[in-house]
Design an enzyme around this catalytic site. Sequence first.
Site, short mmCIF file in Angstrom:
data_model
loop_
_atom_site.label_atom_id
_atom_site.label_comp_id
_atom_site.label_asym_id
_atom_site.label_seq_id
_atom_site.Cartn_x
_atom_site.Cartn_y
_atom_site.Cartn_z
N TYR A 1 0.83 -1.22 0.00
CA TYR A 1 0.00 0.00 0.00
C TYR A 1 0.86 1.26 0.00
O TYR A 1 0.62 2.19 -0.77
CB TYR A 1 -0.94 0.01 1.22
CG TYR A 1 -1.97 1.12 1.12
CD1 TYR A 1 -3.23 0.87 0.58
CD2 TYR A 1 -1.67 2.42 1.52
CE1 TYR A 1 -4.17 1.88 0.46
CE2 TYR A 1 -2.61 3.44 1.39
CZ TYR A 1 -3.85 3.17 0.87
OH TYR A 1 -4.77 4.16 0.73
N PHE B 1 -5.44 21.21 -24.10
CA PHE B 1 -6.10 19.94 -24.38
C PHE B 1 -7.51 19.97 -23.78
O PHE B 1 -7.77 20.73 -22.85
CB PHE B 1 -5.26 18.81 -23.77
CG PHE B 1 -5.79 17.45 -24.06
CD1 PHE B 1 -5.70 16.92 -25.34
CD2 PHE B 1 -6.39 16.68 -23.07
CE1 PHE B 1 -6.20 15.66 -25.62
CE2 PHE B 1 -6.89 15.41 -23.35
CZ PHE B 1 -6.79 14.91 -24.62
N ASP B 2 -8.43 19.16 -24.31
CA ASP B 2 -9.84 19.30 -23.87
C ASP B 2 -10.05 19.07 -22.38
O ASP B 2 -10.80 19.81 -21.74
CB ASP B 2 -10.79 18.44 -24.72
CG ASP B 2 -10.44 16.96 -24.74
OD1 ASP B 2 -9.34 16.61 -24.30
OD2 ASP B 2 -11.26 16.15 -25.19
N ASP C 1 2.33 20.43 -20.07
CA ASP C 1 1.42 19.31 -20.31
C ASP C 1 2.18 18.39 -21.26
O ASP C 1 2.36 18.68 -22.44
CB ASP C 1 0.12 19.85 -20.93
CG ASP C 1 -0.91 18.76 -21.12
OD1 ASP C 1 -0.59 17.58 -20.95
OD2 ASP C 1 -2.05 19.10 -21.49
N ALA D 1 2.16 15.00 -22.36
CA ALA D 1 1.74 13.71 -22.92
C ALA D 1 2.67 13.19 -24.03
O ALA D 1 3.04 12.03 -24.03
CB ALA D 1 0.31 13.81 -23.44
N LYS E 1 0.23 8.03 -23.34
CA LYS E 1 0.81 8.43 -24.62
C LYS E 1 2.28 7.99 -24.65
O LYS E 1 2.55 6.83 -24.91
CB LYS E 1 0.69 9.94 -24.85
CG LYS E 1 -0.62 10.64 -24.47
CD LYS E 1 -1.87 10.01 -24.89
CE LYS E 1 -3.16 10.78 -24.63
NZ LYS E 1 -3.20 11.98 -23.83
N HIS F 1 -18.07 16.02 -26.61
CA HIS F 1 -17.82 15.14 -27.76
C HIS F 1 -17.83 13.66 -27.40
O HIS F 1 -18.11 12.82 -28.24
CB HIS F 1 -16.53 15.52 -28.49
CG HIS F 1 -15.27 15.16 -27.78
ND1 HIS F 1 -14.89 15.73 -26.59
CD2 HIS F 1 -14.30 14.27 -28.08
CE1 HIS F 1 -13.73 15.21 -26.21
NE2 HIS F 1 -13.35 14.32 -27.09
#
Length: 457
Positions: A72, A124-125, A214, A216, A257, A449
């Site tokens: 854990y 990004f969305d 960001d 990715a 990604k 979307h």
Amino acid sequence: MELPFAESWKIKMIEPIHRSTREQREQWLKEAHYNVFQLRADQVYIDLLTDSGTGAMSDRQWSELMLGDESYAGATSFYKFQAMVRKIFGFEYVIPTHQGRAAENVLFSYLVKEGNVIPGNAHFDTTKGHIESRHAFAVDVTIDEAKNTQLELPFKGNVSLEKLEKVLVENKGNVPFMVLTVTNNTVGGQPVSMQNIKDTCRLCHKYNVPVVVDSARFAENAYFIKTREAGYADKTIKEIVREMYAEADAATMSCKKDAIVNMGGFIATNNKQWYDGAMQFCIPFEGYITYGGLNGRDLNAIAQGLDENTEFDMLNTRIHQVAHLAAKLDEYGIPYQRPAGGHAIFVDGDKVLDRVPKEEFPAQRLTCELYLEAGIRACEIGYILADRDPVTHQNRFGGLDLVRLCIPRRVYTDNHMDVVAAAMKNVYDRREEVNHGVAIEWEAPLMRHFTVRLKML
Ligand SMILES: *Cc1c(COP(=O)(O)O)cnc(C)c1O
């Protein structure tokens, strides 16, 4: 004779895929309300919906799963993961999360306040969603040239320093951070140059605004710096990555990604205060700080994935496949965002279906047509994805209307790419017959979307 290009790996395991008839696809798409997210995966022949979590892990990653420590707290898997993130990115403090948006949720819960303004090179969305759901504003500061899909620029994902400075000046004291996205997904998987990364960090720091990267597709971005930017040809991908992050303040990462795992993410920073602040949100949302919603074995696979996907040959194989698809589309005269990006080709939906008015979402119609043609699932990155303006509630038609052909890492062969290109050509050849698009029957207030229900016009 010079030897031709070939992949830098061979295949150890295969997964069967199946064709369908046009009749079946018509029925299935109708049942899915003309939203390909609502198709069952086994109704799809070649799935180019996303490169997120859909990559093929290597034999080494699969072996790492067996070494997972499921304790854990304080699992060896966490320390292996933390050591790799520190080595690749140069950040001391690392918080695992179950995916990229969870990293945003945890960090932004600490940093974003109502009314804040957060500039970025096309958020990004989910990033935009996490800003707007906190009643803050995401302001796009990408260079204008990115909107011209036919312009060939090596670093079309760049930040406009002019636009950025204007936002920083006009909102002094109200900008908690800037989001720098590498590669810039929303404008077509376009890279950001090292020069632009450094200039952006320096400009933000002049106004005491930190930069959150960001990350990715950070490795693909590094590949483009190596192959396109002067002075980097002889540097390794790992050296370039360290330089990309040297002046940044934090990273949020979707490991689905460029770490080539099916699930995972993290926050990394050198800012102890941010770490202490974000940590408090990790525990209720994601779990204890040494697992953050992930299995120990997943942390191991991420560490291995980060290591192998920051090697040139792995990235070269991938980018070569994207370029192969692009070359086919060129041969057929199909317009897409130029030059080809790192993870996908973004076909210009409203240029292909130029008879469909923008109010009828041409790129979404093209996505439907491509599925009907050959069972290929692409993704609209356009007017539906753009959501409505949070203030005026009008559809946002200011950006691009693209169909993304997104290529999973190490999954399909170039033969599959040839099928995709041929299907796109068939749709392109009958574009004069498509005069109408789709209409929205139901939509969610944010990130519509994924779940939008449509009808064909
Ligand atoms: C995928 C992605 C995210 C969100 O990550 P998830 O793992 O899908 O939650 C954030 N930013 C960028 C640029 C992405 O590509």
